[in-house]
Design a protein around this motif. Structure first.
Motif, PDB file in Angstrom:
ATOM      1  N   GLY B  36       0.799  -1.184   0.125  1.00  0.00           N
ATOM      2  CA  GLY B  36       0.027   0.119  -0.127  1.00  0.00           C
ATOM      3  C   GLY B  36       0.800   1.204  -0.156  1.00  0.00           C
ATOM      4  N   HIS B  37       1.829   1.083   0.593  1.00  0.00           N
ATOM      5  CA  HIS B  37       2.723   2.328   0.935  1.00  0.00           C
ATOM      6  C   HIS B  37       3.456   2.883  -0.478  1.00  0.00           C
ATOM      7  N   ILE B  38       3.734   1.802  -1.533  1.00  0.00           N
ATOM      8  CA  ILE B  38       4.189   1.962  -2.834  1.00  0.00           C
ATOM      9  C   ILE B  38       3.454   2.863  -3.513  1.00  0.00           C
ATOM     10  N   TYR B  39       2.241   2.626  -3.303  1.00  0.00           N
ATOM     11  CA  TYR B  39       1.039   3.346  -4.011  1.00  0.00           C
ATOM     12  C   TYR B  39       0.936   4.832  -3.790  1.00  0.00           C
ATOM     13  N   GLN B  40       1.594   5.260  -2.752  1.00  0.00           N
ATOM     14  CA  GLN B  40       1.610   6.363  -2.615  1.00  0.00           C
ATOM     15  C   GLN B  40       2.681   7.362  -3.260  1.00  0.00           C
ATOM     16  N   TYR B  41       3.796   6.581  -3.738  1.00  0.00           N
ATOM     17  CA  TYR B  41       4.686   7.228  -4.533  1.00  0.00           C
ATOM     18  C   TYR B  41       4.595   6.986  -6.116  1.00  0.00           C
ATOM     19  N   PHE B  42       3.915   5.832  -6.201  1.00  0.00           N
ATOM     20  CA  PHE B  42       3.568   5.406  -7.690  1.00  0.00           C
ATOM     21  C   PHE B  42       2.391   5.036  -7.978  1.00  0.00           C
ATOM     22  N   GLU B  43       1.685   5.528  -9.031  1.00  0.00           N
ATOM     23  CA  GLU B  43       0.335   5.296  -9.092  1.00  0.00           C
ATOM     24  C   GLU B  43      -0.158   3.881  -9.553  1.00  0.00           C
ATOM     25  N   SER B  44       0.924   3.344 -10.282  1.00  0.00           N
ATOM     26  CA  SER B  44       0.699   1.991 -10.597  1.00  0.00           C
ATOM     27  C   SER B  44       1.883   1.249 -11.002  1.00  0.00           C
ATOM     28  N   LYS B  45       1.858   0.029 -11.316  1.00  0.00           N
ATOM     29  CA  LYS B  45       2.914  -0.741 -11.614  1.00  0.00           C
ATOM     30  C   LYS B  45       3.642  -0.420 -12.885  1.00  0.00           C
ATOM     31  N   GLU B  46       2.892   0.061 -13.936  1.00  0.00           N
ATOM     32  CA  GLU B  46       3.543   0.760 -15.187  1.00  0.00           C
ATOM     33  C   GLU B  46       4.156   1.988 -14.847  1.00  0.00           C
ATOM     34  N   ALA B  47       3.710   2.490 -13.874  1.00  0.00           N
ATOM     35  CA  ALA B  47       4.601   3.819 -13.529  1.00  0.00           C
ATOM     36  C   ALA B  47       5.772   3.905 -13.109  1.00  0.00           C
ATOM     37  N   ILE B  48       5.855   2.402 -12.436  1.00  0.00           N
ATOM     38  CA  ILE B  48       7.204   2.047 -11.879  1.00  0.00           C
ATOM     39  C   ILE B  48       8.151   1.691 -13.160  1.00  0.00           C
ATOM     40  N   ILE B  49       7.722   0.917 -13.976  1.00  0.00           N
ATOM     41  CA  ILE B  49       8.252   0.515 -15.073  1.00  0.00           C
ATOM     42  C   ILE B  49       8.965   1.731 -15.793  1.00  0.00           C
ATOM     43  N   ILE B  50       8.055   2.783 -16.261  1.00  0.00           N
ATOM     44  CA  ILE B  50       8.422   4.115 -16.813  1.00  0.00           C
ATOM     45  C   ILE B  50       9.322   4.781 -16.153  1.00  0.00           C
ATOM     46  N   ALA B  51       9.403   4.853 -14.790  1.00  0.00           N
ATOM     47  CA  ALA B  51      10.275   5.465 -14.244  1.00  0.00           C
ATOM     48  C   ALA B  51      11.840   4.931 -14.211  1.00  0.00           C
ATOM     49  N   LYS B 110       4.811   4.254 -24.436  1.00  0.00           N
ATOM     50  CA  LYS B 110       5.609   4.899 -23.426  1.00  0.00           C
ATOM     51  C   LYS B 110       6.938   4.796 -23.471  1.00  0.00           C
ATOM     52  N   VAL B 111       7.279   3.274 -23.187  1.00  0.00           N
ATOM     53  CA  VAL B 111       8.516   2.759 -23.119  1.00  0.00           C
ATOM     54  C   VAL B 111       9.364   2.974 -24.516  1.00  0.00           C
ATOM     55  N   ALA B 112       8.637   2.817 -25.786  1.00  0.00           N
ATOM     56  CA  ALA B 112       9.326   3.294 -26.965  1.00  0.00           C
ATOM     57  C   ALA B 112       9.584   4.429 -26.953  1.00  0.00           C
ATOM     58  N   ALA B 113       9.159   5.470 -26.590  1.00  0.00           N
ATOM     59  CA  ALA B 113       9.384   6.805 -26.486  1.00  0.00           C
ATOM     60  C   ALA B 113      10.610   6.996 -25.753  1.00  0.00           C
ATOM     61  N   VAL B 114      10.711   6.337 -24.617  1.00  0.00           N
ATOM     62  CA  VAL B 114      11.863   6.601 -23.772  1.00  0.00           C
ATOM     63  C   VAL B 114      13.090   6.020 -24.517  1.00  0.00           C
ATOM     64  N   VAL B 115      12.865   4.829 -25.246  1.00  0.00           N
ATOM     65  CA  VAL B 115      14.045   4.298 -25.934  1.00  0.00           C
ATOM     66  C   VAL B 115      14.373   5.133 -26.988  1.00  0.00           C
TER      67      VAL B 115
END
Lengths: 184, 184
Positions: B36-51, B110-115
Motif C-alpha cells: 500500500g505504501h508504494i502506491y503513495q509514490y507510484f500510481e501503478s506498476k506501469e508507472a514504476i516501469i516507466i520511471a 511510452k517505453v518506446a518513446a523513452v528508448v
DNA sequence: ATAAAAAGAATGATCGTTCATTCTTTATAG
DNA sequence: CTATAAAGAATGAACGATCATTCTTTTTAT
C-alpha cells in the motif's frame, strides 16, 4: 497439425503481450481450442515458449544453410546476396518476438541454450562460407569481425522494435555498409 | 528517498523475473515497505516501469554528455576513450534489464518513446562530437555509419545476455574493431 | 460399445489495487 | 513544558479478476 495451431496462436499472443502477460485462455481462444485440449500437446506454458524459440531457431537455420549451399556458386556478389537475407531479422512482425526471446534468455537457461545454438551456428556458417569469399587473411582479427556481425544482426531487431516507424531499408543499408566494411 | 528505494527493489525483481512476472508484493518485500505504501509514490506498476526506464535513460545520458564535454580536449585517442565508455552497455548486471526494456518497447508506446529518446540523443552526440574527430567526409554515408554503431551497441546487450559466460572483453574488442573500421 | 478427442467447469494460488486502520511525527494551546 | 489536536506515513487484510493447471464431462468417430 494441432501443435502448429497452438504455436501460431501463441506467437501472436506472445508478440502482443509478452511471454508472461499472455494467458493460456487467450492462446486457446486464438487457436480455436479449449485450454484443456492444449495441455494434451504441451505439458506447460513454458513448453510452448521453448517450442516457439526452437521453431524460430529452425527458421533462421534454414536461411543459413541455404546461404551455405549457395556459396558453391561463389561470385563477387555473393556477400551482397548473403547480406540481403538478413531482412529476416528486421521483419517488423518477427522482430518484437525475437527481442522477447532475447530478454527471456536472460533468465531462462533453456531459452538461453536455444539462442546460443543459433549464434554458434551463425558464426560457424560465416567462418566456413563467408570469410573465404571475403579473402580475409587470418591475422586480421577474423573472430572479432564475426562477433561484430552477429552483434549487428541482433542490433537490427532492437532498432526496428523500438521504432516501428523506422525505415527497414535504412536499417538494412546501415547493416550492409557495416558488414562490407568489416569484410574488406 | 523512498522512490529510489522502490526503484532499486523493482530493478532487482524486474531483472530476475521480467516486468510482467514480477509482483508488487515481491517488490514491496524487496523495498522493505508495504504494498500500500508504494502506491503513495507510484500510481501503478506501469508507472514504476516507466520511471525505471527513464532512470536508465539518464544514466546513459550522463555518459554521453560527459563524452561530449571531453571532446574539447580533442586528441587522436579520443575515439578510443569514447569507445571504452560503452562498457556500460554490457555490464552483465545491467544488460538483461536493458533488453527487457527493449522488448517492452515493442508493445508499450511510452517505453518506446523513452528508448527512441536515448537513441536520438546518442546519434546527435555522435554526429556532433565523434564524426568531426574521425574526419569523415560528408559523402561517406555518415548516417549509415552512425546507425550501425547504434546497432552494435544494442547488439552487445543481446550478446552478453544470451551468454552470461561470454567474455565481456571479447565483446568490447569486437565493438571497438567495428567502430574503428566504421570511423576511418 | 469403446476409445480417443475435445471441451470447459473447478481449483487453489496469485495478481494489481484499494482502503480502513494504526502508528509516528509535527503543530497548537494552555 | 505538557497535553491535545491534526497530519502524514505506513500497514496488511480484503477485493474482484485472472492465472496455470487439473479433472470431469461431453462429443466424435470407429
Amino acid at each position: 497439425m494441432r501443435k502448429e495451431q497452438v504455436l501460431n496462436a501463441a506467437e501472436q499472443c506472445f508478440r502482443a503481450e509478452g511471454f508472461h502477460a499472455a494467458s493460456m485462455s487467450r492462446i486457446a481462444a486464438g487457436a480455436k481450442m479449449s485450454v484443456g485440449h492444449i495441455y494434451q500437446y504441451f505439458e506447460s506454458k513454458e513448453a510452448i515458449i521453448i517450442a516457439l524459440c526452437e521453431r524460430r531457431f529452425s527458421e533462421f537455420e534454414k536461411l543459413l544453410t541455404a546461404a551455405d549451399q549457395g556459396m558453391h556458386a561463389a561470385s563477387a556478389s555473393f556477400v551482397e546476396a548473403w547480406i540481403s537475407q538478413f531482412a529476416w531479422w528486421i521483419d517488423p512482425v518477427r522482430a518484437p518476438l525475437t527481442l522477447e526471446i532475447m530478454a527471456e534468455a536472460g533468465r531462462n537457461p533453456k531459452v538461453a541454450a536455444v539462442v546460443m545454438g543459433i549464434d554458434r551456428h551463425f558464426r560457424d556458417i560465416m567462418r566456413h562460407s563467408v570469410v573465404p569469399l571475403a579473402k580475409l587473411r587470418p591475422e586480421e582479427q577474423i573472430e572479432e569481425r564475426l562477433e561484430a556481425i552477429i552483434m549487428l544482426a541482433h542490433g537490427m531487431t532492437s532498432r526496428i522494435t523500438a521504432d516501428p516507424n523506422a525505415n527497414p531499408d535504412r536499417i538494412i543499408a546501415a547493416f550492409r555498409l557495416a558488414v562490407q566494411t568489416l569484410l574488406t
